[in-house]
Every structure is written in structure tokens, then in C-alpha cells.
Motif scaffolding. Structure first.
Motif, PDB file in Angstrom:
ATOM      1  N   PRO A 174     -46.249 -53.963 -24.070  1.00  0.00           N
ATOM      2  CA  PRO A 174     -45.685 -54.047 -25.426  1.00  0.00           C
ATOM      3  C   PRO A 174     -44.163 -53.984 -25.399  1.00  0.00           C
ATOM      4  N   PRO A 175     -43.503 -54.730 -26.272  1.00  0.00           N
ATOM      5  CA  PRO A 175     -42.035 -54.643 -26.363  1.00  0.00           C
ATOM      6  C   PRO A 175     -41.613 -53.294 -26.924  1.00  0.00           C
ATOM      7  N   CYS A 176     -40.434 -52.827 -26.539  1.00  0.00           N
ATOM      8  CA  CYS A 176     -39.940 -51.524 -26.993  1.00  0.00           C
ATOM      9  C   CYS A 176     -38.645 -51.711 -27.778  1.00  0.00           C
ATOM     10  N   PRO A 177     -38.722 -51.590 -29.100  1.00  0.00           N
ATOM     11  CA  PRO A 177     -37.516 -51.782 -29.921  1.00  0.00           C
ATOM     12  C   PRO A 177     -36.396 -50.803 -29.597  1.00  0.00           C
ATOM     13  N   LEU A 178     -36.704 -49.659 -29.000  1.00  0.00           N
ATOM     14  CA  LEU A 178     -35.671 -48.665 -28.707  1.00  0.00           C
ATOM     15  C   LEU A 178     -34.703 -49.132 -27.626  1.00  0.00           C
ATOM     16  N   VAL A 183     -29.721 -49.998 -30.865  1.00  0.00           N
ATOM     17  CA  VAL A 183     -30.395 -48.688 -30.914  1.00  0.00           C
ATOM     18  C   VAL A 183     -29.951 -47.841 -29.728  1.00  0.00           C
ATOM     19  N   TRP A 184     -29.932 -48.432 -28.565  1.00  0.00           N
ATOM     20  CA  TRP A 184     -29.623 -47.706 -27.322  1.00  0.00           C
ATOM     21  C   TRP A 184     -28.223 -47.078 -27.356  1.00  0.00           C
ATOM     22  N   GLU A 185     -27.276 -47.762 -27.932  1.00  0.00           N
ATOM     23  CA  GLU A 185     -25.892 -47.304 -27.851  1.00  0.00           C
ATOM     24  C   GLU A 185     -25.368 -46.631 -29.111  1.00  0.00           C
ATOM     25  N   THR A 186     -26.064 -46.786 -30.246  1.00  0.00           N
ATOM     26  CA  THR A 186     -25.494 -46.249 -31.498  1.00  0.00           C
ATOM     27  C   THR A 186     -26.379 -45.233 -32.209  1.00  0.00           C
ATOM     28  N   LEU A 254     -29.129 -42.647 -26.865  1.00  0.00           N
ATOM     29  CA  LEU A 254     -29.988 -42.801 -25.690  1.00  0.00           C
ATOM     30  C   LEU A 254     -29.150 -43.048 -24.447  1.00  0.00           C
ATOM     31  N   ASP A 255     -28.135 -43.860 -24.595  1.00  0.00           N
ATOM     32  CA  ASP A 255     -27.264 -44.150 -23.459  1.00  0.00           C
ATOM     33  C   ASP A 255     -26.540 -42.884 -22.987  1.00  0.00           C
ATOM     34  N   GLY A 256     -26.028 -42.093 -23.937  1.00  0.00           N
ATOM     35  CA  GLY A 256     -25.321 -40.873 -23.566  1.00  0.00           C
ATOM     36  C   GLY A 256     -26.246 -39.830 -22.958  1.00  0.00           C
ATOM     37  N   PHE A 257     -27.457 -39.697 -23.477  1.00  0.00           N
ATOM     38  CA  PHE A 257     -28.374 -38.690 -22.945  1.00  0.00           C
ATOM     39  C   PHE A 257     -28.851 -39.073 -21.552  1.00  0.00           C
ATOM     40  N   LYS A 258     -29.036 -40.373 -21.306  1.00  0.00           N
ATOM     41  CA  LYS A 258     -29.416 -40.805 -19.957  1.00  0.00           C
ATOM     42  C   LYS A 258     -28.354 -40.385 -18.946  1.00  0.00           C
ATOM     43  N   LYS A 259     -27.091 -40.585 -19.284  1.00  0.00           N
ATOM     44  CA  LYS A 259     -26.008 -40.189 -18.376  1.00  0.00           C
ATOM     45  C   LYS A 259     -26.007 -38.682 -18.158  1.00  0.00           C
TER      46      LYS A 259
END
Length: 980
Positions: A174-178, A183-186, A254-259
Motif C-alpha cells: 500500500p502507498p504511504c501518504p506520510l 508531510v515528511w518535512e513540514t 518526521l525528517d527531524g525525528f529520524k535524524k
């Protein structure tokens, strides 16, 4: 979370506590006692000052939490465990009061979303639990098409583990809109802070909580915000969360938390090459991470702080599954309506959550969980013991631990044993979801624990009342929601009884779900049996209805609990009112004492606030007004609910009555237009032709039905025969048969019978006789037994009259059954069988109906079909009162065939007690399993466990139970005699 609550008394000693409970605080607190040496105080203050300077100056809330209070020894709250290598040798977790250094410092010159990790990985001290793996299932594409059918197919294999993993077919992507860039950066989400080193090892928080403080917080059922939970598929961050171990952390994209998560993992799992070289990072294995996690939990050497983006509402942040057409295109459109899309999962056909009208966040609307290494979800069960399903969209694995639902009590007992101080201070600790306990310790206490490692693209399913916990191995994103297949209903009933005992709020209305399912089941049976509308949606109800169906069992269990309370309250003579259909449509209605849901019944007061209600159990306690000012609200009478039970059993007359009275369904309004309809001669039934089938509707559909005498009314609907044993649809093979039916001169046999409530009145018990013909496996037939019942008059079928049923001794060493009209001794029916005796009455009634029909008499009842009368019931042998009374007359067990057929047949009480002075001649020695089951249902779970433990010990305990039972029966009989 529906656990059994055992309240432990609080200890008397005074304990000092920090402002934020250990386990989820971000900085190490300590206190200074008045009697602490000055040197120690100075050192502590210097340490405090240095810690406070590290905090980013913008984080004012955290800074205030470090404010030192006079007379407090903060050092007492830094704790680590002692040696636990042999968990069988200790009774509870040992708390080491030695201070630990901070292993993670959050905040730096760049901002609050950075960290310095000084905690060290100790691979040589790894504590990997030795566990068996939970089962893994690999459905093929065909099996994967129907979600709930597949879950039902694996339930027997998987439920004994409490948890399992489901790996979808390789084609399911399934595609993931997140993952979209915007969404990922903002998109921002909030986190909470967890102190991993204090999830198991911490001091009790006495004085931190007010007794029953959580009861005073209300929440809206439609949002579920404010629930006192924090776990992988349930929970929220609420104002009262600060009392239970939640502290808000910084917000991230999401991008910041991954880092942030990747940086923590890299710094933590670095290795020293040697003392003269710099440290290098190492990618740890899953086993390395698991071993280190439990070392930190069980035997920490530093304070380890992590962040968790838990319980994020998908309605706000967004779901990882597509839920709007604009999010998919082409072949991906199938994922929009897929049953495995968690936005659709809770309300799939076959899930009773579809009858909940509110969008309950976390139950009916999925929650997201964005984790990092060591972020945890502690031991818990789901709300209302529901199923839960969790899907991982991406990232590092998530490690789960599951305990089968049947062993839930074992886990609770083990937790109380090893964390006695925490439970003594807070008996409902397991509801707060902030406490871990090592699977190794649980195993040592005989609790079966299974490991489940979830990878991206996989589902994890937990079963009703299965305790589960776990943690993340690194940055990942998962989504979770609940579901309630029909087999959950009995688990759900157990949960609401536990919630009532514990005074816990509910998140769903169990009665609304149960009654909603039952009403739809009757509608489906009505369409199948009377309209031959055998659609797939209707056919699905066949498996859950009928006398062995799970839906009927769940409804009977709930109605028995309701009946007991109504029977008790009706004796008070208070006014009972019809509950409005919209009583709880817009407002949450719950007991003001125990928070039990009030969908089915409620108690109110004319003098108090009009919006204050209680359950029937607390009708006397919920306000200080006199009992005369109270009133009761009932959505249905018990007699109506009795019809619903019979309808689910498959009795056609009950299906017809419930559909007409409750659902508003009338056959003549639902006959398809393309069917040929022929109106019979005046006053005769309507005949509906459908191919070769003919459905005959009796006058029961119109105004010519038999008038029910109000004196026959009883609290529960009494069965007058199961007419579904015969065909309720008359099939003909040709047009000639239809014509013969239309030319019929006499009245037709009723295909839908309007029931008369059978209320048998006892006139004489009689004398029990020896000899095998005076009993059988159904009943004992005493000589001289007499009873009285009202039924259709054989002399005038348009009216009713009383019949006398008797058992006589004709000198043949066997009983003779006789039925006669009370006011006409010339009309007598005699037979060797009670059933045949009343069948003769039925035939005589039909003869009179035919006779009067020929004379042109109107408004006659339809002919009574074979099986419409139950002779045993008409004599009174289905009445619990009569049955128990006859049993009490045979205290020496002369009727061996009857007693040997009873499931609970035992020797006489005289032989057991050995006390001839105890008079038990009139006591009821019931061997009927229905009666015993009713007694068990009135007891709570704790009482049942105590009773079981007594019965499974030596014979002396069993004799003691028998003696106490005898004494109680004698006491009650004496009170009855005094009253009479």
C-alpha cells in the motif's frame, strides 16, 4: 485495561516524592533531608546547579521541575536494581538508591532537539530473555482477501499465544501518504519523554496520587482524549498524565525525528577500540539491542532518556494508509477499500464496533506511533479486552512480548509480587501503562511469555485480554486500531463487569454493540425465513445465531445480569419508565458511582439533578434522597428481551414478533412487487406465491389475533413450542397445489403463531414415588401433583380459560397424566405422557375451530400446528420454582434415573454433613446446571477464583462448603416460615 483489581492497603510510612513520577521524567531529581550533613547538601546543590545550567533556557517547564524544596532528599529517587540473576530467590524487585549519572543530555547550543549521549553500551552484561517465538502466518492472496475471515481461521492456533505476526503477500504494497515530501518535512508532531531506566526500578510514588483520582476525570467517548493510558495501541497525553508518568517532549517533523533517533542510536552503540583511539560506531543486531534494553530496564548504570511520538491521532496528523481518493491512483485504488487498511478495519462487516456511532480516536480511528531506539510501550491489555492490530509502515523492527489472555491473572499476580511497593501505593498500576517487568521474571513465576519481532510491512495481532508490551529498535512508524469480531462479545462482557468493580470508565457502550448486533441478526433471519432473501449479508448471521451461537450466548449472559437486578429492584415498588430512544444518543450516559454504561437501563431521582443517573446496582447509593424519590428507566421490558432471545434461537414466531414490534417490519409491506399476490376470500389469510413456494400469512398479521389476557403477562417470555422444527413455508410443486390452497374452505394452519405467555400456577406438589416409571431424565412425576394454567378454551376458541393438570396413580405402578377444564369436569384428557396429554387438548381446540368455521363464525384463531404446545411446560415442569420444589421432596434420591442425568449429581446432604440434627427436608438440592450457572454469574471473578481454589483442595474443604451451604439454606427456610 480490564484487569482484575485487588486493592492493597497503603503503608503507613511517609515517603517523599518528586513532582514528576519516575520513569518518564527528563532530569534526575533528588531531595535534601533536614538531617543531611552540610557537606552532602553543598555537593548536592552544586550538582543541581550544573544540571540546571545544561537545560536549554527556553524550556521553562523543565527548569521549574528542578526547583528544590526544603527538607527533601532527592537522592532517594535515583534507583537501580541489584543482582537479579536468580529471580526465583526474591519476592520483589530490589531498589538500589545509589545515584546514577545522566547518560543522555538533551539540548545544546543548536537548540532543544539535539542530544549528547554519554551512556555506554555494555554487551558483556546483556540480558536477553530466553523466550519462545509467537507464530507467524503467511496468507496467500486468496486468503488475504477477506480480513476477518482470515483472522477467524487462525484464531484457534494463535490465541493460545496471545499474539501473532501476519506477513501479507508480496504483492500487497500500500502507498504511504506520510512519505510525501510536504508531510515528511513540514508536519509537526509532539513527543513524550521516557526514562527507560525507571520503567521497572523505581520507588513507589506515595503521596503523589490521590485515592481514585482518575475517577474524577471525565472524557468524551467520541474523542477518547484524556484516557489514562500510554501504550502501543491505546493512550493519550492529557492534563492528568503528569500524575502518571508522562512528560511532554519537544515537537518534531518526521525528517527531524529520524535524524534525532538515528543520532541517538549511533552515539549509544559506539565501541571503544582501545583507550588511545577514538570511539567508533557499530550497527547492533536485534539481539544486541534487546539484551541492552533489558539491561537498562533491570540493572541500569546510567539514566537513559528517549522520546516517543505515541498516540498521534491520524485524524489530525494523517494516516499511513490512504483514506481519500486523491491519495491513490490506478492500481493503488484497491488499497482505499481494503479490509487491511486500518481506517476500514474496525467497522468491517462482522465487527460489532460497526454499531458504535462515534468516532472514538484510538479505537475506531487509528493512532500513529513514531518511535526511536528503546522507546517503549509497557504491559497492558486493550480497552474492553478488544482485539488490536498494528501495522508497521517503515523503519527498524519493533519487538513485542505477549501473554495469552487465559494467563492474564498470572501476570497480574507476578507484577504485584515483584513490585509490591508500587501496587501498595497504586493498586490500579497496570491501568497506567508506565511499568515494565522483565519477561525473564514473569517466566520464573510460571507466566508464559512469547516474543514477536515485527518488521516493516507486517501486521501484529493481539487477542482479547492478552497482555503485551515491547519497545522499538530504532526509528520507525507504526499504526494501530481495534476490532471486535463476534467471538469478542463474551470477553467484552467480562470486561464491563471488571470495569464496574474497579470503577473504571468505559470507552464504548457494550450494550449498544450487543443489542445492535442482535437486532440486525433478527432482521436477517426475518428476511431469510419469510422472504427467502438469502443474500451473503444475511447468510453471515447463521454462524452466530441459533442455540449454540456466540451472539445468543453473549446476550443471555448479559440479560441474566440485568434480570437479577431488575427482580431485586421490582420488589421495592418503584416506578419503571420507558427509556427514550435518544437517551444516550448525544450525551454519554454512565453511572455516577461506578461509570457503568446506561444504554440498557438506568436509575434516576426526581429530586436531584435531572442529568444525574446511576446503574441499577447503585440505585440506592448515587444520591442521598429517599428511595421513594427514585425511578427506573428501561429500554426494553424483560419480556420483550425474552422475545429477542427466542428470535436468535430461530423460533419463527419470535422472529416475526420482534421484527414487527421493534423493527417495524410487516410482511405485506415487504413482499417484492414481482411476486404474484392472491387475496383469499374475505377474512382468510393472504397467500403469497413465489415460484413454487407459498408463504401463508395468518390473521396474526391483522387485527384478528387472539387477545392476550393481562393476567398471563410474565417477566420473561415462556416458550409454547418450537414451530421451527417443521417447515414454516409450504412448498408446492405445481399450479394445481396453489389453486387447491386458494379453494380451501376451512381455516389454514398458522405459520406464524402469536405466543401466549405460559404462567403455570402450582396447586399441589404431591408425593415422590419410588419406581423408575415415576421419573425420567427430564423430570420427577410426584403422585398427586396438580397445577393450573390458562390457554385457549376448547369450547370457545375465541376466549381463554383455566386448565387443571394432574398426575394420578392408576394402580399400574406408573403415573397417569390428566388435563381437565377447571369449570367443566366433563372435558377430560388422559394419557400416559404429559406431552401427548396436552397434544390431545391442541387437537380438540382445532376441531372446535373447524366446527365454528363451518357455522360461519368470524374472528377465529388459526389452527394450532403440531409442536405449538409443549406438554411438559404446560404441566409446569419447565418452571424453576416447581422444578426445585419437586427436587426438594426427593431428599433421599429415590428417583435415580433423574438424579443420575443431572450434571452436578452428588450424594445426599445427610451423608456429607453427618449431622442428623440439621433439617434439610424442605431445602432445594438443585442439580440443574442452569441454576448453578446462574449462581456463578452473580459472583465476581475474585469470588469465583476463591470458590475454585476451595473445591480443588482436599475433601475437608469440600465438606466445609457443603456444611456452610446447608446452614445458609436452613436459615433462609426459617425466615420464610416466620414470614408466612
Amino acid at each position: 485495561m480490564g484487569t482484575q483489581l485487588i486493592r492493597h492497603p497503603l503503608k503507613e510510612e511517609s515517603l517523599n516524592i518528586p513532582s514528576i513520577p519516575p520513569g518518564f521524567e527528563s532530569f534526575t531529581p533528588f531531595r535534601i533531608d533536614d538531617n543531611t550533613p552540610a557537606s552532602t547538601i553543598g555537593s548536592a546543590l552544586q550538582t543541581a546547579k550544573k544540571e540546571q545550567e545544561i537545560v536549554h533556557h527556553e524550556d521553562k517547564k523543565v527548569k521549574r521541575s528542578l526547583r528544590r524544596k526544603p527538607g527533601i532528599n532527592y537522592a532517594n529517587f535515583d534507583c537501580s536494581s541489584g543482582d537479579e540473576s536468580n529471580s526465583k530467590t526474591f519476592n520483589h524487585i530490589h531498589i538500589d538508591q545509589t545515584s546514577r549519572s545522566r547518560g543522555v543530555t538533551r539540548g545544546c547550543e543548536k537548540g532543544s532537539n539535539c542530544q549528547k549521549v554519554t551512556a555506554k553500551w555494555h554487551p558483556e552484561e546483556a540480558r536477553v530473555p530466553n523466550l519462545s517465538e509467537a507464530p507467524v502466518f503467511y496468507p496467500n492472496e486468496k486468503e488475504f482477501e477477506n480480513t476477518l475471515e482470515y483472522i477467524a481461521s487462525i484464531r484457534d492456533k494463535a490465541e493460545v499465544y496471545g499474539i501473532c505476526r501476519i506477513v501479507p503477500p508480496s504483492s500487497w504494497k500500500p502507498p504511504c501518504p506520510l512519505k510525501e515530501k510536504t508531510v515528511w518535512e513540514t508536519s509537526m508532531f509532539s513527543t513524550r519523554i521516557q526514562r527507560v531506566d525507571k520503567l521497572q526500578n523505581r520507588d513507589s510514588l506515595k503521596k503523589s496520587f490521590k485515592p481514585n483520582h482518575h475517577k474524577k476525570k471525565r472524557r468524551r467517548r467520541s474523542t477518547k482524549v484524556g484516557v489514562d493510558q500510554d501504550h502501543e495501541t491505546r493512550g493519550s497525553l492529557s492534563p492528568m498524565a503528569y500524575d502518571f508518568g508522562f512528560e511532554p517532549g519537544p515537537s518534531f517533523t518526521l525528517d527531524g525525528f529520524k535524524k534525532y533517533a538515528d543520532d541517538f542510536k549511533t552515539q549509544y552503540f559506539r565501541k571503544n577500540v582501545d583507550e588511545s583511539h577514538t570511539k567508533r560506531s557499530c550497527e547492533p543486531s536485534i539481539e544486541n539491542i534487546e539484551g541492552e534494553y533489558w539491561r537498562v530496564v533491570e540493572k541500569p548504570t546510567e539514566d537513559v532518556e528517549v522520546l516517543y511520538g505515541a498516540d498521534l491521532e491520524t485524524g489530525t496528523f494523517g494516516s499511513g494508509f490512504p483514506n481519500m481518493p486523491s491519495q491513490v491512483e490506478g492500481v493503488d485504488e484497491k488499497y482505499l477499500k481494503s479490509g487491511w487498511n486500518l481506517n476500514n478495519f474496525p467497522k468491517l462487516p462482522g465487527s460489532v464496533l460497526s454499531y458504535e456511532t462515534s468516532d472514538i480516536s484510538g479505537v475506531l480511528v487509528p493512532w500513529l506511533y513514531i518511535g526511536m531506539c528503546f522507546s517503549s510501550f509497557c504491559w497492558h491489555v486493550e480497552d474492553h479486552h478488544l482485539y488490536s492490530i498494528n501495522y508497521m509502515h517503515w523503519g527498524d523492527p519493533k519487538i513485542w512480548y505477549g501473554v495469552p489472555g487465559q494467563d492474564a491473572i498470572k501476570l497480574e499476580e507476578a507484577m504485584r509480587k515483584h513490585l509490591p511497593d508500587l501496587f501498595a501505593q497504586q493498586p490500579d498500576l497496570l491501568h497506567k501503562l508506565v511499568t515494565q517487568l522483565s519477561p525473564s521474571i514473569l517466566k520464573s513465576e510460571g507466566v508464559p511469555v512469547y516474543r514477536c519481532i515485527q518488521n516493516p510491512g507486517e501486521f501484529v495481532l493481539t487477542f482479547p485480554r492478552s497482555y503485551h508490551s515491547g519497545f522499538n529498535c530504532g526509528f520507525n512508524c507504526a499504526e494501530a486500531v481495534n476490532v471486535a469480531p463476534f467471538d469478542w462479545l463474551l470477553h467484552g462482557h467480562n470486561a464491563i463487569e471488571l470495569y464496574r468493580e474497579q470503577g473504571r470508565k468505559t470507552s464504548i457502550s457494550h450494550d449498544k454493540l450487543l443489542l445492535g448486533a442482535a437486532r440486525d441478526a433478527v432482521k436477517a433471519q426475518w428476511e431469510m425465513n419469510l422472504l427467502r432473501n438469502n443474500t451473503p449479508d444475511n447468510l453471515k448471521w447463521k454462524d452466530v445465531c441459533g442455540k449454540d451461537g456466540i451472539l445468543l450466548k453473549a446476550l443471555k449472559e448479559r440479560l441474566e445480569m440485568e434480570r437479577v437486578m431488575r427482580d431485586y429492584l421490582c420488589k421495592t415498588g418503584q416506578k419503571a419508565l420507558k427509556m427514550e430512544a435518544t437517551f444516550d444518543a448525544t450525551n454519554e450516559r454512565e453511572c455516577s458511582v461506578c461509570y457503568f454504561d446506561l444504554h440498557l437501563s438506568a436509575a434516576g431521582c426526581h429530586h436531584c439533578s435531572p442529568n444525574k443517573y446511576s446503574c441499577l446496582n447503585h440505585a440506592k447509593e448515587f444520591c442521598g434522597c429517599s428511595l421513594n424519590s427514585k425511578f427506573f428507566l428501561f429500554r426494553y421490558d424483560m419480556s420483550d428481551l425474552g422475545i429477542l432471545v427466542e428470535a436468535l434461537e430461530g423460533k419463527l414466531s419470535a422472529i416475526y414478533r420482534w421484527a414487527k414490534l421493534d423493527l417495524g417490519l410487516i410482511l405485506t409491506n415487504h413482499v417484492p412487487k414481482d411476486l404474484g399476490m392472491i387475496k383469499s376470500p374475505s377474512k382468510e389469510p393472504l397467500v403469497v406465491k413465489n415460484s413454487d413456494d407459498v408463504i401463508i400469512l395468518s390473521d396474526d398479521e391483522g387485527e384478528n389475533s387472539i387477545k392476550k389476557d393481562e393476567s398471563c403477562k410474565s417477566d420473561t417470555l415462556q416458550s409454547v413450542g418450537d414451530i421451527t422444527r417443521g417447515s414454516h413455508q409450504e412448498t408446492v410443486s405445481s399450479q394445481n397445489n396453489l389453486e387447491r390452497c386458494n379453494r380451501r374452505k376451512g381455516p389454514c394452519i398458522a405459520k406464524v403463531v402469536r405466543r401466549l405467555n405460559c404462567n403455570v400456577e402450582l396447586l399441589e406438589f404431591g408425593i415422590v414415588q419410588s419406581g423408575k416409571l415415576w421419573c425420567d431424565n427430564c423430570a420427577i412425576y410426584p403422585k398427586g401433583f396438580r397445577s393450573r394454567v390458562k390457554h385457549i378454551n376448547i369450547l370457545d376458541p375465541t376466549n381463554t380459560c383455566y386448565y387443571i393438570s394432574e398426575i394420578l396413580d392408576a394402580g399400574w405402578d406408573r403415573p397417569i397424566f390428566m388435563v381437565s377444564l377447571e369449570n367443566c369436569v366433563s372435558e377430560v384428557f388422559i394419557h400416559l405422557s404429559a406431552v401427548k396429554c396436552w397434544d390431545m387438548v391442541r387437537e380438540r381446540i382445532n376441531q372446535e375451530i373447524l366446527k365454528l368455521h363451518k357455522l360461519g363464525r368470524l374472528k377465529l384463531p388459526p389452527l394450532q400446528p403440531s409442536g405449538s404446545l409443549d406438554g411438559m411446560e404446560m404441566f409446569g415442569f419447565s418452571s424453576p420454582f416447581i422444578l426445585q420444589g419437586i427436587q426438594s421432596k426427593d431428599r433421599h434420591r429415590m428417583c435415580k434415573e433423574y438424579w443420575e442425568s443431572r450434571p452436578f449429581h452428588t450424594q445426599s446432604h445427610d451423608d456429607i454433613s453427618g449431622n442428623s440434627s440439621v433439617n434439610i427436608e424442605d431445602q432445594s438440592n438443585s442439580g440443574d446446571d442452569t441454576i448453578v450457572s446462574g449462581l456463578f454469574k452473580k459472583a465476581n471473578l475474585e469470588e469465583l477464583n476463591v470458590f475454585m481454589s476451595v473445591l480443588t483442595k482436599d475433601d475437608s474443604n469440600q465438606n466445609r462448603v457443603m456444611r456452610l451451604l446447608n446452614e445458609e439454606i436452613v436459615k433462609r427456610l426459617r425466615r420464610i416460615k416466620k414470614g408466612s
